[in-house]
Design an enzyme around this catalytic site. Structure first.
Site, PDB file in Angstrom:
ATOM      1  CB  CYS A   1       0.314   6.950  11.099  1.00  0.00           C
ATOM      2  SG  CYS A   1       0.749   8.591  10.652  1.00  0.00           S
TER       3      CYS A   1
ATOM      4  CB  CYS B   1       4.874  -1.861  16.580  1.00  0.00           C
ATOM      5  SG  CYS B   1       6.612  -1.565  16.155  1.00  0.00           S
TER       6      CYS B   1
ATOM      7  CD  GLU C   1      -3.131  -0.960   2.072  1.00  0.00           C
ATOM      8  OE1 GLU C   1      -4.278  -0.734   1.698  1.00  0.00           O
ATOM      9  OE2 GLU C   1      -2.832  -1.127   3.265  1.00  0.00           O
TER      10      GLU C   1
ATOM     11  CB  CYS D   1       2.896   7.681   2.834  1.00  0.00           C
ATOM     12  SG  CYS D   1       3.188   6.622   4.246  1.00  0.00           S
TER      13      CYS D   1
ATOM     14  CB  CYS E   1       6.025  -4.843   9.177  1.00  0.00           C
ATOM     15  SG  CYS E   1       7.418  -4.166  10.116  1.00  0.00           S
TER      16      CYS E   1
ATOM     17  CB  CYS F   1       1.750  -0.934  14.009  1.00  0.00           C
ATOM     18  SG  CYS F   1       1.955  -0.705  12.231  1.00  0.00           S
TER      19      CYS F   1
HETATM   20  N1  SAH Z   1       8.682   0.831  10.423  1.00  0.00           N
HETATM   21  C1  SAH Z   1       8.872   2.244  10.344  1.00  0.00           C
HETATM   22  C2  SAH Z   1       8.015   2.949   9.314  1.00  0.00           C
HETATM   23  C3  SAH Z   1       6.545   2.601   9.192  1.00  0.00           C
HETATM   24  S1  SAH Z   1       5.389   3.128  10.406  1.00  0.00           S
HETATM   25  C4  SAH Z   1       8.661   2.876  11.717  1.00  0.00           C
HETATM   26  O1  SAH Z   1       8.129   2.210  12.596  1.00  0.00           O
HETATM   27  O2  SAH Z   1       9.051   4.028  11.901  1.00  0.00           O
HETATM   28  C5  SAH Z   1       5.267   4.881  10.339  1.00  0.00           C
HETATM   29  C6  SAH Z   1       4.837   5.492  11.668  1.00  0.00           C
HETATM   30  O3  SAH Z   1       3.442   5.233  11.980  1.00  0.00           O
HETATM   31  C7  SAH Z   1       5.628   4.968  12.856  1.00  0.00           C
HETATM   32  O4  SAH Z   1       5.994   6.028  13.699  1.00  0.00           O
HETATM   33  C8  SAH Z   1       4.605   4.088  13.536  1.00  0.00           C
HETATM   34  O5  SAH Z   1       4.931   3.859  14.880  1.00  0.00           O
HETATM   35  C9  SAH Z   1       3.337   4.880  13.353  1.00  0.00           C
HETATM   36  N2  SAH Z   1       2.108   4.128  13.614  1.00  0.00           N
HETATM   37  C10 SAH Z   1       1.911   2.805  13.518  1.00  0.00           C
HETATM   38  N3  SAH Z   1       0.648   2.470  13.830  1.00  0.00           N
HETATM   39  C11 SAH Z   1      -0.008   3.630  14.125  1.00  0.00           C
HETATM   40  C12 SAH Z   1      -1.333   3.957  14.468  1.00  0.00           C
HETATM   41  N4  SAH Z   1      -2.266   3.018  14.564  1.00  0.00           N
HETATM   42  N5  SAH Z   1      -1.640   5.260  14.687  1.00  0.00           N
HETATM   43  C13 SAH Z   1      -0.694   6.213  14.541  1.00  0.00           C
HETATM   44  N6  SAH Z   1       0.578   5.976  14.186  1.00  0.00           N
HETATM   45  C14 SAH Z   1       0.928   4.693  13.980  1.00  0.00           C
END
Ligand code: SAH
Length: 290
Positions: free
Chosen positions: A283, A72, A47, A61, A68, A75
């Protein structure tokens, strides 16, 4: 291409793939954000999102992996199956897709995946982005804090921006939110980012997703103030986007309070403008279900 005979054009179209990705679905949000679900030739979902801002910024983006491998806990991508690293061509084709409709001028690796685990392909794609109108200074790589990748990036020439997903001011909480913290604990990650700053002289953006009752206490903002040198780091608070997990986002008031506490601790802090919420393009919501 109209200077070529029609038959040759048809032959080229049939034989030379236009893109390494095929579009499966496009969703458009009320704020102008566009999310596209692509498939790779081997059927994996990818995506990418185009964000349009009032000041004229057009930011893509990009995803660096299908799914992944890191998990986390807040996420959506982290909850889906990991496919594989994307090739440089597959990364670039995401940006080219949007560029066909309109000019783009910023790129962030904040889509699916951890870019530092696929840094060769990410850097190869970054080297080509200026040809599309996106300079290195307007290209940002976001990481969970994958230390070897941060160190390598610090030694690379292009002035790419580094963003660190921090989300907690101490190890116990950070490990709960981001299991990768067990492998690369906070002190090592901050030290690597610091070296990146010293080499590049560009501030590292710290991303901090605001989770109600988890990491949004003003006391935690003060702890961030102890942890981060304001000359090297700037904080961007991210309103949480519902992702199927059990977390709740902090209220607007709590986010403002937290920002105030950060500023009193001497840190510059902004609150991220959320884009594309109504189409699950915000995000952490990039998890293809189709
Ligand atoms: N793996 C990398 C890049 C992808 S995520 C990283 O973690 O930085 C991009 C950003 O979105 C990261 O800061 C991640 O923590 C954040 N993110 C993930 N899930 C989210 C959510 N549900 N709401 C807001 N931000 C989120």
């Amino acid at each position: 291409m109209t200077n070529l005979p029609l038959a040759l054009r048809a032959e080229l179209a049939a034989r030379v793939p236009f893109s390494s990705l095929t579009v499966e679905r496009t969703a458009r949000a009320l704020d102008g954000t566009v999310k596209v679900l692509f498939r790779t030739h081997d059927g994996l979902p990818v995506e990418a999102v185009l964000m349009r801002y009032r000041d004229g910024r057009r930011s893509v983006c990009l995803s660096s992996q299908s799914g992944c491998p890191l998990t986390c806990t807040f996420c959506a991508t982290g909850a889906m199956r990991f496919g594989r690293n994307l090739t440089a061509g597959e990364i670039l084709d995401q940006a080219l897709h949007f560029r066909r409709d309109e000019a783009v001028n910023h790129a962030v690796f904040m889509g699916m995946g951890e870019p530092m685990m696929n840094l060769d392909a990410v850097l190869a794609a970054c080297r080509r982005l200026p040809d599309l109108g996106i300079t290195h200074r307007r290209t940002g790589i976001s990481t969970v804090g994958w230390v070897p990748g941060i160190e390598r990036l610090a030694g690379e020439a292009p002035p790419l921006r580094l963003a660190l997903s921090l989300h907690a001011p101490e190890d116990t909480l950070r490990s709960r939110l981001m299991p990768v913290n067990e492998r690369y604990p906070l002190a090592e990650v901050i030290a690597a980012c610091r070296r990146h700053y010293e080499r590049k002289r560009r501030r590292v953006f710290v991303e901090y997703v605001m989770l109600a009752g988890v990491n949004d206490d003003p006391e935690q903002a003060r702890a961030l103030g102890q942890l981060l040198d304001p000359r090297a780091f700037k904080v961007n608070l991210i309103p949480f986007n519902p992702s199927g997990s059990s977390y709740r986002g902090s209220s607007r008031a709590a986010i403002e309070r937290f920002r105030g506490a950060l500023e009193r601790a001497g840190l510059e802090a902004t609150i991220r403008l959320t884009r594309g919420r109504d189409i699950a393009a915000a995000c952490g919501q990039l998890a293809a279900t189709a």
